[in-house]
Design a protein around this motif. Structure first.
Motif, PDB file in Angstrom:
ATOM      1  N   GLY A 100       0.794  -1.218   0.000  1.00  0.00           N
ATOM      2  CA  GLY A 100       0.000   0.000   0.000  1.00  0.00           C
ATOM      3  C   GLY A 100       0.825   1.266   0.000  1.00  0.00           C
ATOM      4  N   GLU A 101       0.097   2.384   0.036  1.00  0.00           N
ATOM      5  CA  GLU A 101       0.726   3.697   0.059  1.00  0.00           C
ATOM      6  C   GLU A 101       1.372   3.966   1.423  1.00  0.00           C
ATOM      7  N   PRO A 102       2.433   4.765   1.457  1.00  0.00           N
ATOM      8  CA  PRO A 102       3.008   5.164   2.748  1.00  0.00           C
ATOM      9  C   PRO A 102       2.023   6.043   3.517  1.00  0.00           C
ATOM     10  N   GLY A 108       9.305   0.994   2.002  1.00  0.00           N
ATOM     11  CA  GLY A 108       8.127   1.583   2.603  1.00  0.00           C
ATOM     12  C   GLY A 108       7.985   1.414   4.093  1.00  0.00           C
ATOM     13  N   TRP A 109       8.995   0.851   4.773  1.00  0.00           N
ATOM     14  CA  TRP A 109       8.900   0.595   6.213  1.00  0.00           C
ATOM     15  C   TRP A 109       9.454   1.738   7.042  1.00  0.00           C
ATOM     16  N   ALA A 110       9.927   2.783   6.416  1.00  0.00           N
ATOM     17  CA  ALA A 110      10.525   3.875   7.178  1.00  0.00           C
ATOM     18  C   ALA A 110      10.369   5.182   6.417  1.00  0.00           C
ATOM     19  N   VAL A 152      15.279   7.155  11.551  1.00  0.00           N
ATOM     20  CA  VAL A 152      14.051   7.011  10.767  1.00  0.00           C
ATOM     21  C   VAL A 152      12.833   6.917  11.687  1.00  0.00           C
ATOM     22  N   LEU A 153      11.681   7.176  11.094  1.00  0.00           N
ATOM     23  CA  LEU A 153      10.399   6.879  11.719  1.00  0.00           C
ATOM     24  C   LEU A 153       9.857   5.611  11.078  1.00  0.00           C
ATOM     25  N   VAL A 154       9.472   4.645  11.909  1.00  0.00           N
ATOM     26  CA  VAL A 154       8.876   3.399  11.442  1.00  0.00           C
ATOM     27  C   VAL A 154       7.387   3.427  11.790  1.00  0.00           C
ATOM     28  N   GLY A 191      11.026  -6.751  14.244  1.00  0.00           N
ATOM     29  CA  GLY A 191      12.315  -7.145  13.677  1.00  0.00           C
ATOM     30  C   GLY A 191      13.166  -5.952  13.294  1.00  0.00           C
ATOM     31  N   ILE A 192      12.525  -4.888  12.789  1.00  0.00           N
ATOM     32  CA  ILE A 192      13.269  -3.664  12.472  1.00  0.00           C
ATOM     33  C   ILE A 192      13.819  -3.052  13.759  1.00  0.00           C
TER      34      ILE A 192
END
Length: 378
Positions: free
Chosen positions: A233-235, A333-335, A350-352, A366-367
């Motif tokens: 999906g979209e961020p 897309g995870w951050a 980063v922001l997760v 896991g991140i």
């Protein structure tokens, strides 16, 4: 034709100013005295295409959109000129105004390894002009973006598209702001550019550049299968200044609680209220007497804070990853890069986004475990 200001040392960081279409190099070099002094060089370049009494970077294809062939030709011409500007390893930043933003964006996206940052003022990127715009393309390249609140020249939909792409898809640490008006550069914007440039130049002197790594995707020992999957999906919407927070796709409260329980159980971790977030933000800490990670692995090195979780209704995490893992998370897309990553903070800050379902709890955990590993062992 160029105009210069500042040091002439061939290895000093170089800020290249790019004027708008129909003007010349003199319109940009005039603001150099209000920007950081010291070991930094400024050069304003005259565009190669004559247009009336001024000069332009590209021919128009339609409605002010760059002609792709003309844009590509000028990019090649510019990079050839850049090769003659002193030490090939000196950090180079672009500072562009109006239509110069489209040209600067094409340079940054076409050759991201050549540039250490970009200042984009009152203009839009060149969409549909053959410029590569894959997700994470500008990871590791801090960007300062300013738009006028009532810009009479750049179409509003292109300004909005530029802001959205840089914030959600570029991977760049983005500081973005809107200034009153739109005809001329506001004095407040010039002051903010000066502050941002000074911080970025200080970071480069202290730490060097943090380029996007080449090669295969990096391994993630803290995730099943050793690889980070792409986020679907979209961020989400995330603020492009500080404090940085997630504004959409908010994690359900029970998943936020489950994630926090798992994070607090990481080896040798203690928890406490953070000193750098909004009220209710909870920090994950390691004892700096025993943690072997570098200072760059921590949000607050002196306190051992390597991550923190924002309170409801947010639920996102701030954490620090090694550069290669941070850029992988950005591209998938995870951050979202922190606006000051590589400016005042670690390049891997980063922001997760919080997890949207049970499967995402595993990935986000896991991140965070990778951040813990970086802080604990380096």
């Amino acid at each position: 034709m160029v105009a210069r200001w500042g040091t002439e040392h061939p290895s000093a960081p170089l800020v290249v100013a790019l004027h708008g279409n129909g003007t010349s190099e003199h319109s940009m070099i005039e603001i150099a005295p209000w920007l950081p002094h010291g070991p930094v060089a400024y050069v304003a370049v005259r565009a190669p295409i004559e247009r009336g009494a001024g000069f332009s970077w590209f021919l128009d294809a339609r409605d002010g959109h760059p002609d792709p062939a003309s844009l590509a030709a000028t990019c090649g011409w510019f990079l050839d000129w850049l090769d003659t500007e002193g030490d090939p390893n000196r950090p180079i930043l672009l500072m562009a105004f109006r239509d110069g933003v489209a040209f600067a964006g094409a340079l940054m996206l076409g050759a991201p390894h050549r540039f250490a940052g970009g200042v984009l003022l009152y203009g839009a990127l060149a969409f549909d002009a053959g410029v590569p715009m894959t997700r994470g393309r500008l990871a590791g390249m801090p960007v300062f973006l300013a738009h006028g609140s009532a810009d009479p020249r750049t179409p509003a939909h292109l300004l909005a598209q530029t802001w959205d792409w840089l914030a959600k898809h570029s991977g760049a640490p983005l500081w973005a702001e809107r200034a009153p008006g739109g005809e001329q550069l506001a004095g407040e914007v010039v002051g903010d550019v000066g502050t941002w440039l000074a911080d970025r130049l200080d970071y480069l002197r202290a730490h060097g550049e943090n380029p996007v790594p080449d090669g295969d995707e990096p391994p993630w020992p803290t995730l099943p299968g050793g690889r980070l999957p792409a986020r679907t999906g979209e961020p989400p919407e995330v603020t492009a200044a500080v404090p940085q927070h997630q504004q959409s796709q908010i994690a359900p409260p029970h998943l936020q609680a489950e994630l926090w329980t798992r994070l607090a159980a990481l080896d040798a971790v203690s928890t406490a209220p953070t000193t750098v977030g909004v009220a209710g933000t909870r920090a994950l800490l390691l004892d700096r007497a025993t943690a072997a990670g570098p200072d760059a692995a921590f949000i607050l090195p002196a306190l051992g804070e390597f991550a923190h979780m924002h309170p409801e209704p947010d639920g996102s995490l701030h954490l620090v990853l090694p550069d290669a893992l941070a850029y992988d998370a950005l591209a998938k897309g995870w951050a979202v890069a922190h606006p000051l990553a590589g400016v005042r903070l670690s390049a891997g800050m980063v922001l997760v986004p919080g997890p949207r379902d049970a499967a995402e709890v595993d990935v986000v955990a896991g991140i965070a475990a990778a951040s813990h590993r970086y802080a604990a062992t380096g």
